[in-house]
Design a protein around this motif. Structure first.
Motif, PDB file in Angstrom:
ATOM      1  N   GLN A 185       0.836  -1.207   0.000  1.00 46.96           N
ATOM      2  CA  GLN A 185       0.000   0.000   0.000  1.00 46.96           C
ATOM      3  C   GLN A 185       0.870   1.257   0.000  1.00 46.96           C
ATOM      4  O   GLN A 185       1.063   1.901   1.027  1.00 46.96           O
ATOM      5  N   TYR A 186       1.359   1.611  -1.187  1.00 47.05           N
ATOM      6  CA  TYR A 186       2.186   2.798  -1.350  1.00 47.05           C
ATOM      7  C   TYR A 186       1.390   3.911  -2.033  1.00 47.05           C
ATOM      8  O   TYR A 186       0.519   3.644  -2.874  1.00 47.05           O
ATOM      9  N   ASP A 187       1.730   5.160  -1.714  1.00 46.97           N
ATOM     10  CA  ASP A 187       1.060   6.304  -2.322  1.00 46.97           C
ATOM     11  C   ASP A 187       1.235   6.339  -3.834  1.00 46.97           C
ATOM     12  O   ASP A 187       0.368   6.842  -4.557  1.00 46.97           O
ATOM     13  N   ALA A 188       2.346   5.798  -4.315  1.00 47.35           N
ATOM     14  CA  ALA A 188       2.620   5.849  -5.753  1.00 47.35           C
ATOM     15  C   ALA A 188       1.556   5.118  -6.552  1.00 47.35           C
ATOM     16  O   ALA A 188       1.188   5.547  -7.654  1.00 47.35           O
ATOM     17  N   TYR A 189       1.045   4.025  -6.022  1.00 41.40           N
ATOM     18  CA  TYR A 189       0.009   3.285  -6.739  1.00 41.40           C
ATOM     19  C   TYR A 189      -1.284   4.091  -6.801  1.00 41.40           C
ATOM     20  O   TYR A 189      -1.963   4.132  -7.829  1.00 41.40           O
ATOM     21  N   ALA A 190      -1.637   4.738  -5.694  1.00 46.99           N
ATOM     22  CA  ALA A 190      -2.841   5.577  -5.680  1.00 46.99           C
ATOM     23  C   ALA A 190      -2.670   6.784  -6.596  1.00 46.99           C
ATOM     24  O   ALA A 190      -3.628   7.233  -7.238  1.00 46.99           O
ATOM     25  N   ALA A 191      -1.443   7.302  -6.686  1.00 50.37           N
ATOM     26  CA  ALA A 191      -1.178   8.484  -7.510  1.00 50.37           C
ATOM     27  C   ALA A 191      -1.372   8.194  -8.997  1.00 50.37           C
ATOM     28  O   ALA A 191      -1.729   9.093  -9.768  1.00 50.37           O
ATOM     29  N   MET A 192      -1.124   6.966  -9.401  1.00 46.24           N
ATOM     30  CA  MET A 192      -1.345   6.617 -10.814  1.00 46.24           C
ATOM     31  C   MET A 192      -2.772   6.942 -11.234  1.00 46.24           C
ATOM     32  O   MET A 192      -3.001   7.593 -12.258  1.00 46.24           O
ATOM     33  N   ASP A 193      -3.720   6.477 -10.441  1.00 52.18           N
ATOM     34  CA  ASP A 193      -5.133   6.686 -10.774  1.00 52.18           C
ATOM     35  C   ASP A 193      -5.553   8.133 -10.557  1.00 52.18           C
ATOM     36  O   ASP A 193      -6.263   8.713 -11.377  1.00 52.18           O
ATOM     37  N   LEU A 194      -5.090   8.719  -9.460  1.00 49.00           N
ATOM     38  CA  LEU A 194      -5.507  10.074  -9.111  1.00 49.00           C
ATOM     39  C   LEU A 194      -5.092  11.098 -10.158  1.00 49.00           C
ATOM     40  O   LEU A 194      -5.879  11.980 -10.535  1.00 49.00           O
ATOM     41  N   TYR A 195      -3.869  10.993 -10.644  1.00 50.26           N
ATOM     42  CA  TYR A 195      -3.340  11.995 -11.573  1.00 50.26           C
ATOM     43  C   TYR A 195      -3.275  11.513 -13.020  1.00 50.26           C
ATOM     44  O   TYR A 195      -2.884  12.279 -13.909  1.00 50.26           O
ATOM     45  N   GLY A 196      -3.615  10.257 -13.287  1.00 51.03           N
ATOM     46  CA  GLY A 196      -3.523   9.744 -14.644  1.00 51.03           C
ATOM     47  C   GLY A 196      -2.084   9.639 -15.110  1.00 51.03           C
ATOM     48  O   GLY A 196      -1.720  10.173 -16.166  1.00 51.03           O
ATOM     49  N   LEU A 197      -1.254   8.940 -14.328  1.00 51.62           N
ATOM     50  CA  LEU A 197       0.170   8.824 -14.619  1.00 51.62           C
ATOM     51  C   LEU A 197       0.613   7.367 -14.570  1.00 51.62           C
ATOM     52  O   LEU A 197      -0.037   6.530 -13.941  1.00 51.62           O
ATOM     53  N   THR A 198       1.722   7.073 -15.226  1.00 45.58           N
ATOM     54  CA  THR A 198       2.382   5.784 -15.037  1.00 45.58           C
ATOM     55  C   THR A 198       3.249   5.883 -13.784  1.00 45.58           C
ATOM     56  O   THR A 198       3.494   6.986 -13.266  1.00 45.58           O
ATOM     57  N   GLU A 200       6.428   5.461 -13.638  1.00 41.28           N
ATOM     58  CA  GLU A 200       7.617   6.223 -14.004  1.00 41.28           C
ATOM     59  C   GLU A 200       7.333   7.722 -13.978  1.00 41.28           C
ATOM     60  O   GLU A 200       8.142   8.517 -13.486  1.00 41.28           O
ATOM     61  N   GLU A 201       6.175   8.128 -14.463  1.00 35.51           N
ATOM     62  CA  GLU A 201       5.807   9.545 -14.457  1.00 35.51           C
ATOM     63  C   GLU A 201       5.548  10.038 -13.041  1.00 35.51           C
ATOM     64  O   GLU A 201       5.842  11.198 -12.723  1.00 35.51           O
ATOM     65  N   VAL A 202       5.004   9.182 -12.190  1.00 36.31           N
ATOM     66  CA  VAL A 202       4.824   9.545 -10.780  1.00 36.31           C
ATOM     67  C   VAL A 202       6.164   9.919 -10.168  1.00 36.31           C
ATOM     68  O   VAL A 202       6.289  10.920  -9.437  1.00 36.31           O
ATOM     69  N   ALA A 203       7.191   9.141 -10.480  1.00 40.82           N
ATOM     70  CA  ALA A 203       8.534   9.419  -9.960  1.00 40.82           C
ATOM     71  C   ALA A 203       9.120  10.681 -10.593  1.00 40.82           C
ATOM     72  O   ALA A 203       9.675  11.539  -9.894  1.00 40.82           O
ATOM     73  N   GLU A 204       8.977  10.814 -11.912  1.00 34.12           N
ATOM     74  CA  GLU A 204       9.559  11.955 -12.624  1.00 34.12           C
ATOM     75  C   GLU A 204       8.962  13.283 -12.164  1.00 34.12           C
ATOM     76  O   GLU A 204       9.662  14.283 -12.056  1.00 34.12           O
ATOM     77  N   GLN A 205       7.670  13.270 -11.886  1.00 42.13           N
ATOM     78  CA  GLN A 205       6.994  14.505 -11.490  1.00 42.13           C
ATOM     79  C   GLN A 205       7.019  14.736  -9.984  1.00 42.13           C
ATOM     80  O   GLN A 205       6.504  15.749  -9.508  1.00 42.13           O
ATOM     81  N   GLY A 206       7.634  13.831  -9.257  1.00 41.68           N
ATOM     82  CA  GLY A 206       7.767  14.011  -7.815  1.00 41.68           C
ATOM     83  C   GLY A 206       6.454  13.956  -7.064  1.00 41.68           C
ATOM     84  O   GLY A 206       6.337  14.503  -5.962  1.00 41.68           O
ATOM     85  N   VAL A 207       5.456  13.278  -7.635  1.00 42.19           N
ATOM     86  CA  VAL A 207       4.155  13.178  -6.988  1.00 42.19           C
ATOM     87  C   VAL A 207       4.224  12.289  -5.758  1.00 42.19           C
ATOM     88  O   VAL A 207       3.589  12.549  -4.729  1.00 42.19           O
ATOM     89  N   ALA A 208       5.008  11.214  -5.858  1.00 44.25           N
ATOM     90  CA  ALA A 208       5.186  10.279  -4.740  1.00 44.25           C
ATOM     91  C   ALA A 208       6.482   9.521  -4.973  1.00 44.25           C
ATOM     92  O   ALA A 208       7.000   9.454  -6.094  1.00 44.25           O
ATOM     93  N   ASN A 209       7.003   8.932  -3.917  1.00 46.78           N
ATOM     94  CA  ASN A 209       8.200   8.110  -4.036  1.00 46.78           C
ATOM     95  C   ASN A 209       7.821   6.788  -4.689  1.00 46.78           C
ATOM     96  O   ASN A 209       7.040   6.020  -4.135  1.00 46.78           O
ATOM     97  N   ALA A 210       8.373   6.523  -5.851  1.00 48.42           N
ATOM     98  CA  ALA A 210       7.963   5.337  -6.606  1.00 48.42           C
ATOM     99  C   ALA A 210       9.070   4.304  -6.758  1.00 48.42           C
ATOM    100  O   ALA A 210       8.902   3.322  -7.485  1.00 48.42           O
ATOM    101  N   GLN A 211      10.181   4.487  -6.074  1.00 42.14           N
ATOM    102  CA  GLN A 211      11.306   3.569  -6.252  1.00 42.14           C
ATOM    103  C   GLN A 211      10.934   2.128  -5.865  1.00 42.14           C
ATOM    104  O   GLN A 211      11.070   1.199  -6.671  1.00 42.14           O
ATOM    105  N   LYS A 212      10.446   1.944  -4.651  1.00 36.66           N
ATOM    106  CA  LYS A 212      10.077   0.597  -4.208  1.00 36.66           C
ATOM    107  C   LYS A 212       8.840   0.076  -4.942  1.00 36.66           C
ATOM    108  O   LYS A 212       8.819  -1.091  -5.355  1.00 36.66           O
ATOM    109  N   PRO A 213       7.787   0.895  -5.116  1.00 35.54           N
ATOM    110  CA  PRO A 213       6.632   0.405  -5.876  1.00 35.54           C
ATOM    111  C   PRO A 213       6.995  -0.080  -7.277  1.00 35.54           C
ATOM    112  O   PRO A 213       6.476  -1.096  -7.739  1.00 35.54           O
ATOM    113  N   ARG A 214       7.889   0.630  -7.951  1.00 36.20           N
ATOM    114  CA  ARG A 214       8.304   0.210  -9.285  1.00 36.20           C
ATOM    115  C   ARG A 214       9.098  -1.087  -9.222  1.00 36.20           C
ATOM    116  O   ARG A 214       8.938  -1.981 -10.071  1.00 36.20           O
TER     117      ARG A 214
END
Length: 237
Positions: A185-198, A200-214
């Protein structure tokens, strides 16, 4: 015997809603795209969560999502799968959780069946029923050929697992194949749906830490591909 589909097809399906099915689909598709390959998602769920994500996603590059929710018959999902598998290196099917036959037909034409499950007794019971009732139907649809499958634990606590969760996980591992990695349960997964991002884009845009989720998503994808290869090698014998 080879799969009917020329390219890898993965069905992510469960009979219980709220188990992280579409999150799993999007996470895997994100990592397929990041690895430099194309993927088609067939959204056959009436909620159209994956297709709605696609409508928000700006890049529209490397991932295509098809709306296959409005089928006259559940068996018609096979036509969508065959068409997509002829065009894309990867196909991921997101069938309706409560439309059992639609999921069965999708899995019957797939190279891998991923069963997302939360670490709860209710989800464990739903998965047990899938492996008992639905699996029998799927294998029959495949002419007796078994389908590679694994249970994927989703929405687990990234820091510590409760005693009850650990009990469910251990009991499940004793009964069925389970992915080594979990979709925690990481924020990065929720951010994908919330912002319409992959991812990788979640990480690039600094929306959430996506290192471990990826890393977890990539590990799950790798294990699924290895299972498909092993199954194909076994069928060639």
């Amino acid at each position: 015997m080879q799969s009917e589909s020329p390219m890898p097809v993965i069905t992510v399906g469960s009979s219980k809603g709220g188990c992280g099915k579409t999150t799993t689909v999007l996470a895997l598709a994100s990592e397929i795209r990041s690895a430099g390959s194309e993927v088609c998602i067939i959204d056959a769920d009436d909620q159209l969560s994956a297709y709605n994500w696609y409508q928000k996603w700006q890049a529209k590059d490397g991932i295509t999502v098809i709306d296959a929710s409005n089928l006259n018959r559940d068996i018609d999902i096979r036509a969508h799968i065959k068409d997509a598998a002829a065009k894309y290196p990867f196909v991921i099917v997101d069938p309706a959780g409560m439309r059992s036959q639609r999921m069965q037909w999708a899995a019957s034409l797939s190279d891998m069946w991923i069963i997302p499950q939360k670490a709860t007794s209710l989800d464990a019971a739903a998965t047990a029923n899938l492996l008992d009732v639905d699996m029998e139907a799927i294998v029959e649809m495949r002419g007796g050929r078994p389908i590679p499958h694994r249970i994927l634990f989703t929405m687990t606590n990234p820091l510590i697992m409760s005693k009850n969760e650990r009990h469910v996980v251990n009991a499940t591992r004793n009964k069925a194949p389970v992915f080594d990695a979990e979709l925690r349960q990481y924020d990065a997964y929720a951010a994908m749906d919330l912002y319409g991002l992959t991812l990788e884009e979640v990480a690039e845009q600094g929306v959430a830490n996506a290192q471990k989720p990826r890393a977890y998503a990539a590990e799950i994808l790798h294990q699924a591909i290895e299972d498909i290869k092993a199954s194909e090698a076994e069928e060639r014998k």
